[in-house]
Design an enzyme around this catalytic site. Sequence first.
Site, short mmCIF file in Angstrom:
data_model
loop_
_atom_site.label_atom_id
_atom_site.label_comp_id
_atom_site.label_asym_id
_atom_site.label_seq_id
_atom_site.Cartn_x
_atom_site.Cartn_y
_atom_site.Cartn_z
N ASN A 133 2.46 0.90 -2.59
CA ASN A 133 2.56 -0.29 -1.74
C ASN A 133 3.93 -0.33 -1.07
OD1 ASN A 133 3.54 -0.84 -4.40
ND2 ASN A 133 3.30 -3.05 -4.12
N GLU A 147 6.19 -2.97 1.16
CA GLU A 147 6.26 -4.38 1.57
C GLU A 147 7.20 -4.58 2.76
OE1 GLU A 147 7.02 -6.62 -2.02
OE2 GLU A 147 4.98 -6.21 -2.75
N CYS A 155 -0.87 -2.10 1.04
CA CYS A 155 -1.21 -1.78 -0.35
C CYS A 155 -1.22 -0.27 -0.59
CB CYS A 155 -2.58 -2.34 -0.69
SG CYS A 155 -2.65 -4.14 -0.75
N GLU A 162 -3.49 1.62 -2.00
CA GLU A 162 -4.76 2.27 -1.67
C GLU A 162 -4.79 2.65 -0.19
OE1 GLU A 162 -4.18 -0.52 -3.28
OE2 GLU A 162 -5.88 -1.17 -4.49
N CYS A 208 -7.47 -5.50 -3.63
CA CYS A 208 -7.60 -6.72 -2.83
C CYS A 208 -8.75 -6.58 -1.82
CB CYS A 208 -6.29 -7.03 -2.12
SG CYS A 208 -6.00 -6.03 -0.64
N CYS A 257 -8.24 -4.08 1.06
CA CYS A 257 -8.39 -2.68 0.64
C CYS A 257 -9.86 -2.34 0.40
CB CYS A 257 -7.59 -2.40 -0.63
SG CYS A 257 -5.83 -2.25 -0.27
N1 THU Z 1 -1.19 -4.49 -3.98
C1 THU Z 1 -1.62 -3.20 -3.88
O1 THU Z 1 -0.84 -2.31 -3.49
N2 THU Z 1 -2.89 -2.91 -4.19
C2 THU Z 1 -3.80 -3.83 -4.63
O2 THU Z 1 -4.95 -3.47 -4.87
C3 THU Z 1 -3.39 -5.24 -4.84
C4 THU Z 1 -2.04 -5.59 -4.40
C5 THU Z 1 0.19 -4.80 -3.67
C6 THU Z 1 0.41 -5.65 -2.43
C7 THU Z 1 1.76 -6.23 -2.71
O3 THU Z 1 2.75 -5.29 -2.32
C8 THU Z 1 1.82 -6.36 -4.23
O4 THU Z 1 0.78 -5.51 -4.73
C9 THU Z 1 1.62 -7.76 -4.75
O5 THU Z 1 0.51 -8.35 -4.20
#
Ligand code: THU
Length: 130
Positions: free
Chosen positions: A40, A42, A51, A53, A86, A89
């Site tokens: 991930n 940000e 994310c 994935e 999420c 994704c």
């Molecule tokens: N996140 C992911 O990378 N994958 C997921 O399936 C759920 C959430 C990340 C997004 C964000 O950077 C952090 O987790 C908190 O939500």
Amino acid sequence: MKDLYTEAKNVLPNSYSRYSNFKVAAAIRMKNDAIITGVNVENASYGLSNCAERSALFSLYSLGFRKDDIKEILITTEQDDFISPCGACRQVMRELMPDDAQVHLANNKGEIKTILNKDLLPFAFTEDDL
Ligand code: THU
């Protein structure tokens, strides 16, 4: 499966998650046995965060791989609990990965729950709806 977990664990420190402090890593095995990873990433404008994935999937598409080249994906975090991908994704995975690809959710102990991509997003909106 252990190698996919190891690859994901290896890149977990690369997660750029300074706002949530929630590190996520994904490792995708291709049918030719190549493994592509993602984390991930940000942003101070939170909604622009990507994310793990999607990072992994966009990388492998950028390398020229396509849906039918993908075998399975593993997603992990530092948490005791299993991660749940999420909604954004799930939608992207539904389009960019085969319906029957296995999705492995791993916790910090290396325990794994496996589901099929198509079961993550029932009644999905797809290219067939256009
Ligand atoms: N996140 C992911 O990378 N994958 C997921 O399936 C759920 C959430 C990340 C997004 C964000 O950077 C952090 O987790 C908190 O939500």
